[in-house]
Design a protein around this motif. Sequence first.
Motif, PDB file in Angstrom:
ATOM      1  N   GLN A  65       0.822  -1.216   0.000  1.00  0.00           N
ATOM      2  CA  GLN A  65       0.000   0.000   0.000  1.00  0.00           C
ATOM      3  C   GLN A  65       0.861   1.274   0.000  1.00  0.00           C
ATOM      4  O   GLN A  65       0.364   2.361   0.293  1.00  0.00           O
ATOM      5  CB  GLN A  65      -0.905   0.017   1.243  1.00  0.00           C
ATOM      6  CG  GLN A  65      -1.837  -1.176   1.345  1.00  0.00           C
ATOM      7  CD  GLN A  65      -2.815  -1.125   2.513  1.00  0.00           C
ATOM      8  OE1 GLN A  65      -3.547  -2.082   2.718  1.00  0.00           O
ATOM      9  NE2 GLN A  65      -2.822  -0.041   3.279  1.00  0.00           N
ATOM     10  N   ASN A 229      -2.470   2.267  -6.101  1.00  0.00           N
ATOM     11  CA  ASN A 229      -1.117   1.750  -6.295  1.00  0.00           C
ATOM     12  C   ASN A 229      -0.321   2.597  -7.277  1.00  0.00           C
ATOM     13  O   ASN A 229       0.802   2.242  -7.628  1.00  0.00           O
ATOM     14  CB  ASN A 229      -1.167   0.290  -6.755  1.00  0.00           C
ATOM     15  CG  ASN A 229      -1.474  -0.648  -5.594  1.00  0.00           C
ATOM     16  OD1 ASN A 229      -1.941  -0.204  -4.546  1.00  0.00           O
ATOM     17  ND2 ASN A 229      -1.205  -1.925  -5.769  1.00  0.00           N
ATOM     18  N   THR A 258      -6.474  -0.384  -3.169  1.00  0.00           N
ATOM     19  CA  THR A 258      -5.142  -0.952  -3.008  1.00  0.00           C
ATOM     20  C   THR A 258      -5.255  -2.367  -2.442  1.00  0.00           C
ATOM     21  O   THR A 258      -6.326  -2.963  -2.475  1.00  0.00           O
ATOM     22  CB  THR A 258      -4.270  -0.011  -2.132  1.00  0.00           C
ATOM     23  OG1 THR A 258      -2.948  -0.510  -2.062  1.00  0.00           O
ATOM     24  CG2 THR A 258      -4.849   0.159  -0.728  1.00  0.00           C
ATOM     25  N   TRP A 281      -1.723  -9.458  -7.431  1.00  0.00           N
ATOM     26  CA  TRP A 281      -1.419  -8.089  -6.989  1.00  0.00           C
ATOM     27  C   TRP A 281       0.092  -7.894  -6.859  1.00  0.00           C
ATOM     28  O   TRP A 281       0.634  -6.856  -7.237  1.00  0.00           O
ATOM     29  CB  TRP A 281      -2.095  -7.790  -5.648  1.00  0.00           C
ATOM     30  CG  TRP A 281      -3.536  -7.398  -5.784  1.00  0.00           C
ATOM     31  CD1 TRP A 281      -4.613  -8.228  -5.830  1.00  0.00           C
ATOM     32  CD2 TRP A 281      -4.060  -6.061  -5.909  1.00  0.00           C
ATOM     33  NE1 TRP A 281      -5.772  -7.495  -5.961  1.00  0.00           N
ATOM     34  CE2 TRP A 281      -5.461  -6.171  -6.004  1.00  0.00           C
ATOM     35  CE3 TRP A 281      -3.473  -4.790  -5.936  1.00  0.00           C
ATOM     36  CZ2 TRP A 281      -6.295  -5.046  -6.134  1.00  0.00           C
ATOM     37  CZ3 TRP A 281      -4.303  -3.685  -6.062  1.00  0.00           C
ATOM     38  CH2 TRP A 281      -5.698  -3.813  -6.166  1.00  0.00           C
ATOM     39  N   ASP A 286       2.429  -4.230  -8.343  1.00  0.00           N
ATOM     40  CA  ASP A 286       3.236  -3.744  -7.218  1.00  0.00           C
ATOM     41  C   ASP A 286       3.519  -2.248  -7.369  1.00  0.00           C
ATOM     42  O   ASP A 286       4.040  -1.800  -8.397  1.00  0.00           O
ATOM     43  CB  ASP A 286       4.560  -4.493  -7.134  1.00  0.00           C
ATOM     44  CG  ASP A 286       5.342  -4.048  -5.913  1.00  0.00           C
ATOM     45  OD1 ASP A 286       4.960  -4.442  -4.806  1.00  0.00           O
ATOM     46  OD2 ASP A 286       6.312  -3.270  -6.072  1.00  0.00           O
ATOM     47  N   PRO A 287       3.195  -1.458  -6.358  1.00  0.00           N
ATOM     48  CA  PRO A 287       3.312   0.000  -6.496  1.00  0.00           C
ATOM     49  C   PRO A 287       4.750   0.488  -6.637  1.00  0.00           C
ATOM     50  O   PRO A 287       4.997   1.482  -7.336  1.00  0.00           O
ATOM     51  CB  PRO A 287       2.684   0.533  -5.209  1.00  0.00           C
ATOM     52  CG  PRO A 287       2.721  -0.601  -4.238  1.00  0.00           C
ATOM     53  CD  PRO A 287       2.621  -1.839  -5.055  1.00  0.00           C
TER      54      PRO A 287
END
Lengths: 344, 336
Positions: A65, A229, A258, A281, A286-287
Motif C-alpha cells: 500500500q 497503487n 489498493t 497483486w 506492485d506499487p
Amino acid sequence: MSATAKKGAAKKDGANQPFIYRQFDQDKLRDALRKMYLIRQFEEGAEESYMRGLIHGTMHLSIGQEASAVGICLGLSDEDQITSTHRGHGHCIAKGADVSRMFAEFFGKTTGYCRGRGGSMHIADVSTGNLGANGIVGGGLPIAVGAALTAKKMKTGNVVVCFFGDGANNEGAFHEALNMAAIWKLPVVFVCENNGYGMSTSVARATAVPNIADRASAYAMPGVIVDGNVVSDVAEAMHEATERARNGEGPTLLECKTYRYRGHSKSDRNRYRTKEEIEEWMTERDPIEAFESQLMEFGVIDQNGIEEIRESVRKEIEAGIEFAKESPMPEVANLEKYVYTEQA
Amino acid sequence: MDAQVETATRELSYAQAIQEAMAIAMERDERVFLMGEDIGVYGGAFQVTGDLVERFGPDRVMDTPISELGGAGVAVGAAVTGMRPIFEFQFSDFATLAMEQIVNQAAKMRYMLGGAVSVPVVMRFPAGSGTGAAAQHSQSLEAWLGHVPGLKVIQPATPHDAKGMLLAAIEDPDPVMIYEHKILYKMKGEVPEGYYTVPIGKAEVRREGADLTIVATSIMVHKSLDAAKQLAEEGIDVEVIDLRTVRPMDRQTIIESVCKTSRLMCVYEGVKTLGVGAEISAMIAESEAFDYLDAPVVRLGGAETPIPYNPELEKATVPQVDGIVKAARELVTGAR
C-alpha cells in the motif's frame, strides 16, 4: 487488470505527463521512491524482528500500500496534520518520521516516539504532523475533524488528512465525522485506503455500496476513486482535494483502491482470499515496481540510482534496528508517567 | 492553579454560575469555545448556555448535529491541536454513545503518545434523577468515567464550586469530565464575581462533627447536610465531606475525618454496587483510618434498578434525607 505504470507514459514532456512530473521536481520524485522503499523495508525489518522475538505484541503491515501513503503525503508540509490507523507505519514514514525512533518504539524503548508506551498501533510523530495511529477502527475520524476545526478557527491554512480503511466506513464515527466536516466546510481530506478486506470480511460482504467513495454523496462532498497503487494518480487526486480544502470549500472523500500483501495482523491464516489473488497483486500491480519503471521511463532515475536508493535505505533500516536494540528500556518506576500532564 | 481573586459575591443559580464560568473563560481565552446539541439559540436543554450565542456568536457557541460520538471526538481533536473546547452532553446518559472517544481516545492519547500531547478538553454532563425523565435520562454514571486513568471527574455541589471548578477544568491540561446534577441547576448560592478557581482533587468539609463522617457527592451533599441538622437535634454530631472530585480522589481529607469520628458513611446517587462509595470504603479499609473504625462502613447508594418513571418509585431509587437520618442514627447508636 492493467499495468497501471504505463498509463501516463505516452509522452515524456508537456501537458500529457502524469501529474507528479508536472508538479514536483526530480529530487522530490526520487525522494518519493526512497520513502516507498523505506516503508517496505521498515515493515520487512519489523516483521523479521517480530519473528525473531525482538518485538512483541502484534502489528499490521501495509506492504503493498506504499503508493497511497506516499502519494497522499507528497504535497503536505509538517504543519499539515494526519490521523492514521492501526495499519499506520507507512503514513508515519511518508509524513517524515525517523525510522530509528519508530523501531525504538516497536522495541518498547525510551527513545521511541511514544517512549515505549504506544508500540506499533499508536505510532505517532507529532513534530511532523502525525497525530497518531489508532487501535480503534474509525477512532481517528472525528479527531481529524476536530483538528480541521482548529485549523479553521485559528486560520492556519493547514489541511488535515484522515486515513482510514474500508472497514471504518461502516463505523458510526465515519458517518458522524463526514457529516460534521461537510456542514462546517472544514479543511479535511478523508482518505480511505480500501485494501479489499476488513480483517477477513470483504468489502462486498460488508458494505452496501460498491465503492466507499459512493458514500460521499450522502454528505454532499466529492467522492473520488483512484488506483491507490499509482503514486501520481493518488497525488493528483489529493492535490485537488487539498486545494479545495485550503480554499474553504470543505472536505473530500478520496478512495485509494489498493491491497495488502500480508495478512490483517500476525494472527492471520489468510483463509479468506486465494494465493492467486495475492500473487496477481504482487506481480502485476506492485506499487514500487510500477513507480520505478515510470521514473525510469521519464528519465528521473536510472538503474544505478535505484540501486543507490535501495542500498541507502537498507543501511538506514539496519542502523535503525541497531539504534532500537541499543536504546534503554523504560524504568518500571515511571509506569504512571504521562497519564496526566505534569504540572508545576 | 491561578491565584484566587475573589471579589464581591452575589446570589446565582448553579446553572448561571456555570454559564458565567464559560463566559469568563471565553472572554479570557479565545481558544475556548462551546460545542453541544441545541446550545445555541435554544440555550441548551437546561438553559445553561442560555444567551451566550448572542454574546459570542455561533462559531464559539456551536450547535452540533445529534452526533455524540462524533461531537466528542471533534472536541478531542480540537483540544489536541490547540483549542480549549467545552463539550456539553445534553444528558449525561448520552455519554454512552461517546464512550469510545472519551475512554479510548481522550483519556489515553497523552499516555499512548508518551507525553507528546495533552488533551485539554472539558465535557459537561447533566446527570441525576428527580426530573421524571425515567431510565435513559436520569442516570449517574460518574463512577464509569472515574474508573479510567487519564480522565479527571468532578462533581461540584454548589454554585460557588460549579463556577470555580469549571474554570479550573478549563485551565487544566487534561480531559476533565464535570457531572452537574440537574436538580441543582436551579439551586441558588453565593458566587464571587470575576475569575477564580476551585482546585480539582480537593474535598471540602461542609460541616464539622465528632460522631460520624458522611462522604457525599453532588446533590447528596445537601441531603446529608439536611440529615445532619436533624441528627444534631438528637445529639448526633455529623461531619459532612463534599467529595467534589471523584478522580483524583482526595484521600487525605477523608482519612483524617474518619480517624477523628471513627465512623464512615458514603452517600451517593449512582448505583450502590461498584460505585463511588465502594472506592471510598475500600480506600479507608486500606488506610490507617481502618484501625480507628468503631463500626462497619455503611454505603447509601442508588438502588440496583434502572430509574423508574413513577415519582414515588423514582424517589425510592436514590438516597433521601429520611433514609440518611435513619442509617446514620443506627450506625452511631448501634455502635454505642
